[in-house]
Design a protein around this motif. Sequence first.
Motif, PDB file in Angstrom:
ATOM      1  N   VAL A 542      19.779   7.741  28.557  1.00 47.54           N
ATOM      2  CA  VAL A 542      19.857   7.141  29.889  1.00 47.54           C
ATOM      3  C   VAL A 542      21.275   7.241  30.435  1.00 47.54           C
ATOM      4  O   VAL A 542      21.493   7.492  31.618  1.00 47.54           O
ATOM      5  CB  VAL A 542      19.390   5.671  29.841  1.00 47.54           C
ATOM      6  N   LYS A 547      19.224   9.160  36.274  1.00 47.24           N
ATOM      7  CA  LYS A 547      18.111   9.326  37.205  1.00 47.24           C
ATOM      8  C   LYS A 547      16.908   9.978  36.545  1.00 47.24           C
ATOM      9  O   LYS A 547      15.760   9.572  36.758  1.00 47.24           O
ATOM     10  CB  LYS A 547      18.561  10.157  38.404  1.00 47.24           C
ATOM     11  N   ASP A 549      16.051  10.057  33.309  1.00 53.00           N
ATOM     12  CA  ASP A 549      15.471   9.426  32.125  1.00 53.00           C
ATOM     13  C   ASP A 549      15.176   7.941  32.300  1.00 53.00           C
ATOM     14  O   ASP A 549      14.771   7.287  31.349  1.00 53.00           O
ATOM     15  CB  ASP A 549      16.405   9.616  30.923  1.00 53.00           C
ATOM     16  N   LYS A 550      15.364   7.404  33.474  1.00 55.21           N
ATOM     17  CA  LYS A 550      15.020   6.011  33.697  1.00 55.21           C
ATOM     18  C   LYS A 550      13.509   5.851  33.694  1.00 55.21           C
ATOM     19  O   LYS A 550      12.788   6.615  34.353  1.00 55.21           O
ATOM     20  CB  LYS A 550      15.594   5.518  35.016  1.00 55.21           C
ATOM     21  N   ILE A 551      13.010   4.863  32.947  1.00 56.59           N
ATOM     22  CA  ILE A 551      11.568   4.617  32.845  1.00 56.59           C
ATOM     23  C   ILE A 551      11.132   3.705  33.990  1.00 56.59           C
ATOM     24  O   ILE A 551      11.603   2.570  34.115  1.00 56.59           O
ATOM     25  CB  ILE A 551      11.214   3.966  31.487  1.00 56.59           C
ATOM     26  N   ARG A 552      10.246   4.203  34.838  1.00 54.19           N
ATOM     27  CA  ARG A 552       9.733   3.410  35.967  1.00 54.19           C
ATOM     28  C   ARG A 552       8.212   3.517  35.992  1.00 54.19           C
ATOM     29  O   ARG A 552       7.678   4.605  36.239  1.00 54.19           O
ATOM     30  CB  ARG A 552      10.310   3.909  37.289  1.00 54.19           C
ATOM     31  N   ALA A 553       7.543   2.426  35.729  1.00 54.55           N
ATOM     32  CA  ALA A 553       6.080   2.445  35.784  1.00 54.55           C
ATOM     33  C   ALA A 553       5.627   2.468  37.238  1.00 54.55           C
ATOM     34  O   ALA A 553       6.204   1.780  38.095  1.00 54.55           O
ATOM     35  CB  ALA A 553       5.508   1.222  35.084  1.00 54.55           C
ATOM     36  N   PRO A 554       4.601   3.245  37.577  1.00 52.86           N
ATOM     37  CA  PRO A 554       4.088   3.248  38.954  1.00 52.86           C
ATOM     38  C   PRO A 554       3.369   1.938  39.250  1.00 52.86           C
ATOM     39  O   PRO A 554       3.035   1.174  38.342  1.00 52.86           O
ATOM     40  CB  PRO A 554       3.105   4.423  38.948  1.00 52.86           C
ATOM     41  N   LEU A 555       3.161   1.688  40.533  1.00 53.97           N
ATOM     42  CA  LEU A 555       2.477   0.450  40.928  1.00 53.97           C
ATOM     43  C   LEU A 555       1.061   0.424  40.377  1.00 53.97           C
ATOM     44  O   LEU A 555       0.568  -0.594  39.910  1.00 53.97           O
ATOM     45  CB  LEU A 555       2.449   0.346  42.462  1.00 53.97           C
TER      46      LEU A 555
END
Length: 595
Positions: A542, A547, A549-555
Amino acid sequence: MTGSNDTKAPRTAIVVGAGAGGIAIAARLAKAGLSVTVLEKNNFVGGRCSLFTSEAGFRFDQGPSLLLLPNLFRETFADLDTTLEAEGIELLQCFPNYDIWFSDGARFRSSTDTVAMKREIEKWEGPEGFQRYLTWLAEAHGHYEISLRHVLHRNFTNHLQLAEPKFVAPTIALHPLESIWSRTTRYFWSDRLRRVFTFATMYMGMSPFDAPSTYSLLQYTELAEGIWYPKGGFQTVLEAIERIGRRLGVKYRLEAPVAKILTNGTTAKGVQLESGEQLEADLVIVNADLVYAYNNLFPQADENKTVGPQITDYTKDLNKREASCSSISFYWSFSKKIPELGTHNIFLADEYKESFDAIFKRHTLPSDPSFYVNVPSRIDPTAAPEYGDAIIALVPVGHLSPLHPSDGDWPALVAKAKQAVLATVEKRTGCASLADLIIEETVNTPPVWQRKFNLDRGAILGLSHDFFNVLSFRPRTRAVAVENAYFVGASTHPGTGVPIVLAGAKITAEQILGDKKMAVPWTENKFWRGKVQETGDPTLAVKKHPKLDKIRAPLWVDDWQLFLGAIILALVAMVLHLSGTITGGVTSGSRAYYG
């Protein structure tokens, strides 16, 4: 069961038994600053996980012949400040995983190759079958991840822990009350594939009709992480841990069988060897078979009026618990290679359930046995001379019982098993006659397993893993009634199998250090996950690519959530619309009234 009240930092520890758990916990305690001595009855380390070489130069793994859950091995080495590679261990991937042979001549080839698995599964159940396989694989992945996080890295010291909210939800997702067979029928609709994806419960010495469905994680790790073989034999991994321990100061005494654990009132103070020699220590960690140890090493009611009665009562309970199966294991030196056989071969009985019932309900040899054939020389040529093959045939059989005692007619059962193995292999693979090609033979039977390794009832995998023999129901890692005595190994938490026992060594070591208020020297590693952790900085990726490798779950994670969200939004819109209509109507009416 008691907890330790003595928080004085111990200086010395004795480990009884040099199996996988014994050598691992010895190294860990030495790293924590203790002076550790390991006592082993045999003239080799590794216990069942050991090697022997025949007079003609063929090498055999006496116990495990495939390495699963490689990250648990890597975690042990990482916690001891090294790696498998640094210790000279070369892991060879077995490809394919297995050749699974059926009586009708068909063969299923299991592998980590998704393309090949798609082809194999669609051959029997079509495209829909492969879709169901992927769904099963996802569930098995869940079993694997939940077990790693909530079972294999946590101790269970009381039943109340099972009721903790943070544990209840993950446990439900493990489907512990449903058997592997029952759960598998949801995803695979032919008996052929149901058998392909359930036989691995034999790794725990259990029937797929009894084993909790949680253990689909075993076949998941084979398919997702592969099956591996350490070059030079499985024992090379344990010898490496032994060497690490010696570097940390661990002392080993081989051919030093322990006769009893010595106590001072309620506290373990050392051991007495069969020679009569007595050794004192602040801690005693037992890596001998747990049921054997409670029956033979701990003081009973007629020897110690303080702790003996409680130990005797507990021992009676242990003796009633179901044990895993045993095996008739053949180690054959062949005068030529048998090319029809791969590294790992499974031969499944036509009467699949009946074969397991014979083993686990009647504790005998099935008339039509399922069995496993390993050819280590196929993956590692150093296992046999250039002209031949080393071949191991493991035939599961019931553990010793009143119907089949240790002094029973085992030669007849061995002869029956040998004939069944050779005839089945020849018929299903089409290879040439095998009997005349065997130039050397060694056989381990349940009485041999019992005698050689002090295994209760000759059960090669310790106590069973049914629902009431796992988690807090499994014998605890802290000994009953006796302070400063602990267990590590197959029959205590978390369970059987070399990687699981290595995880258990970490659990027990941390329990000991916690009881004695000592620092745990590997806490920074906590839970080994992969290459990033090897750098010592789990956030390295990270930091390098914030940008990317940031983990962002979708809605919306899946279609069902999207559908529910759409319904909720529609209802909210409808409510707002109706609310606006009503408000508008009231406002208009009011103006008319007062206008």
